[in-house]
Design a protein around this motif. Structure first.
Motif: not given
Length: 169
Positions: A41-56
């Motif tokens: 299902x995510x293959x159709x998303x052009x230029x897919x980007x994720x933003x992450x916040x990894x916390x202590x």
């Protein structure tokens, strides 16, 4: 006097960005990743980007540039841990939605209703410089009853740490 010593001792611990670490062993902080899925299902998303916040402490939040797209999903929440030098695992979940028509009891056909959830499992390899990473991602979707939906998919990611010195990216 004891309170003043405690305040002064902790004052140097508060930072807007994580401190520099040896050999890039620290994932804590904010990241931006380009994600590619070849199928699913995510293959159709052009230029897919994720933003992450990894916390202590091992919690994390993920959001994508498609969070507000119709039939998409809101941000994901999860946990992460270090499994080896420069290697990390993350698992995060999000809710899925679907449009329901007025014949299905929805007040309008434009409303979005709960339709299940998704689970992303990611293996992250941090580069020696601590400023970039690569990853392998697995997506599994679940229906409203919690049963896995056929068609789990796998993808890859290329990430860069977000810093105060980044210009436009």
């Amino acid at each position: 006097m004891t309170a003043l010593v405690a305040v002064l001792a902790t004052a140097g611990c508060i930072r807007a960005e994580p401190p520099a670490t040896s050999a890039g062993s620290d994932l804590i902080g904010a990241w931006r990743s380009q994600i590619t899925f070849a199928a699913g299902p995510l293959a159709a998303f052009d230029n897919l980007e994720f933003l992450y916040a990894f916390n202590a402490g091992g919690t994390m939040t993920e959001s994508s540039n498609y969070d507000e797209a119709a039939n998409s999903s809101p941000p994901a929440y999860g946990t992460w841990r270090q499994v080896a030098p420069h290697k990390f695992e993350a698992k995060y979940v999000f809710f899925t939605t679907a449009s329901r028509g007025t014949t299905e009891g929805a007040p309008t056909a434009t409303d979005w209703w709960p339709d299940g959830h998704g689970e992303l499992t990611e293996t992250i390899t941090l580069a020696d410089d601590g400023q970039s990473a690569s990853s392998a991602i697995r997506l599994v979707l679940f229906d409203r009853q919690g049963a896995a939906i056929e068609g789990a998919s796998e993808g890859t990611g290329k990430a860069r740490r977000i810093s105060l010195t980044d210009a436009g990216r």
